[in-house]
Write a protein that holds these residues in place. Sequence first.
Motif, short mmCIF file in Angstrom:
data_model
loop_
_atom_site.label_atom_id
_atom_site.label_comp_id
_atom_site.label_asym_id
_atom_site.label_seq_id
_atom_site.Cartn_x
_atom_site.Cartn_y
_atom_site.Cartn_z
N THR A 9 -3.17 8.67 13.02
CA THR A 9 -2.15 7.71 12.56
C THR A 9 -2.84 5.74 12.59
OG1 THR A 9 -1.14 7.08 14.05
CG2 THR A 9 -0.29 8.59 13.29
N HIS A 12 -7.83 4.31 10.55
CA HIS A 12 -7.68 3.24 9.34
C HIS A 12 -8.83 2.89 9.01
CE1 HIS A 12 -5.02 0.94 6.24
NE2 HIS A 12 -6.48 0.51 6.18
N SER A 16 -8.78 6.58 3.22
CA SER A 16 -7.32 7.03 3.62
C SER A 16 -6.05 5.98 4.20
CB SER A 16 -7.02 7.87 5.48
OG SER A 16 -7.11 6.53 6.12
N PRO A 17 -6.20 5.42 2.29
CA PRO A 17 -5.21 4.36 1.96
C PRO A 17 -3.80 4.58 2.67
CG PRO A 17 -5.83 5.42 0.02
CD PRO A 17 -5.95 6.23 0.94
N THR A 18 -3.21 3.30 2.60
CA THR A 18 -1.92 3.22 3.49
C THR A 18 -0.48 3.31 1.92
OG1 THR A 18 -1.46 1.43 3.47
CG2 THR A 18 -1.96 2.38 5.07
N GLY A 19 0.12 3.10 1.63
CA GLY A 19 1.07 3.38 0.59
C GLY A 19 1.07 1.83 -0.14
N GLU A 21 -1.96 -0.06 -0.28
CA GLU A 21 -2.53 -0.69 -0.41
C GLU A 21 -2.74 0.39 -1.14
OE1 GLU A 21 -5.15 1.41 2.97
OE2 GLU A 21 -5.20 -1.00 4.19
N TRP A 134 -10.25 -6.68 7.93
CA TRP A 134 -9.29 -5.95 7.43
C TRP A 134 -7.80 -6.67 7.58
CZ3 TRP A 134 -8.80 -1.03 5.08
CH2 TRP A 134 -10.18 -0.63 5.05
N ASP A 136 -4.13 -7.53 8.62
CA ASP A 136 -3.14 -6.30 9.64
C ASP A 136 -1.97 -6.64 9.31
OD1 ASP A 136 -2.00 -5.63 11.28
OD2 ASP A 136 -2.21 -6.72 13.21
N ASP A 138 0.75 -5.75 10.14
CA ASP A 138 2.20 -5.48 11.30
C ASP A 138 1.90 -7.17 12.26
OD1 ASP A 138 3.37 -3.09 10.77
OD2 ASP A 138 1.52 -2.35 11.21
#
Length: 186
Positions: A9, A12, A16-19, A21, A134, A136, A138
Amino acid sequence: MILAAQAATEAHGFLSPTGVEIAFLLVGLVTLGAALVTVTTRQLVHAALWLVVALGGLAVEYLLLTAEFIAWVQVLIYVGSVVVLLLFGLMLTKAPIGRSPDADSGNRPAAVAVAVAAAAALVWVVVDAFRTTWIDLDGAVQGSTKVSGEFLFRHWVLPFEALSVLLLAALVGAIVLSRKKKEGER
């Protein structure tokens, strides 16, 4: 086992893209497509409506970057005001609604070459400038009203006001061009 899941997790990267992205990429592709249709269509009203789609896509991109204030400014100023001003200008100058034969100057190959060179230069500069950056999502909110307002009024006041004067001049010019000439006037 827990350490492997935690490492997965935390790792990054590009593969390994997130939803968010993935959504950013898809909305970006739709926005790019709308922008291409905006500049390639021969119907002025359709170009203005595709511009609404392109500018709306940018507003969605701002929302995905957690810059809600900038997204609403994009919708209110650009999608609302600028496109309405453009459409009023088209109506006041009695521009043709359908295909316009004089909308193409015959310089399409030169224009495409310049556009591709400018796009390549822009992509190269942006990639080089933000290669290791990048966002962030969060972390602290960067697109908040306070941060955006401080940045806008410290660094971008003059261009912002120059744009408003330019848009006012365009509207006044459209009104002058649309006036009917009376007999005896030049």
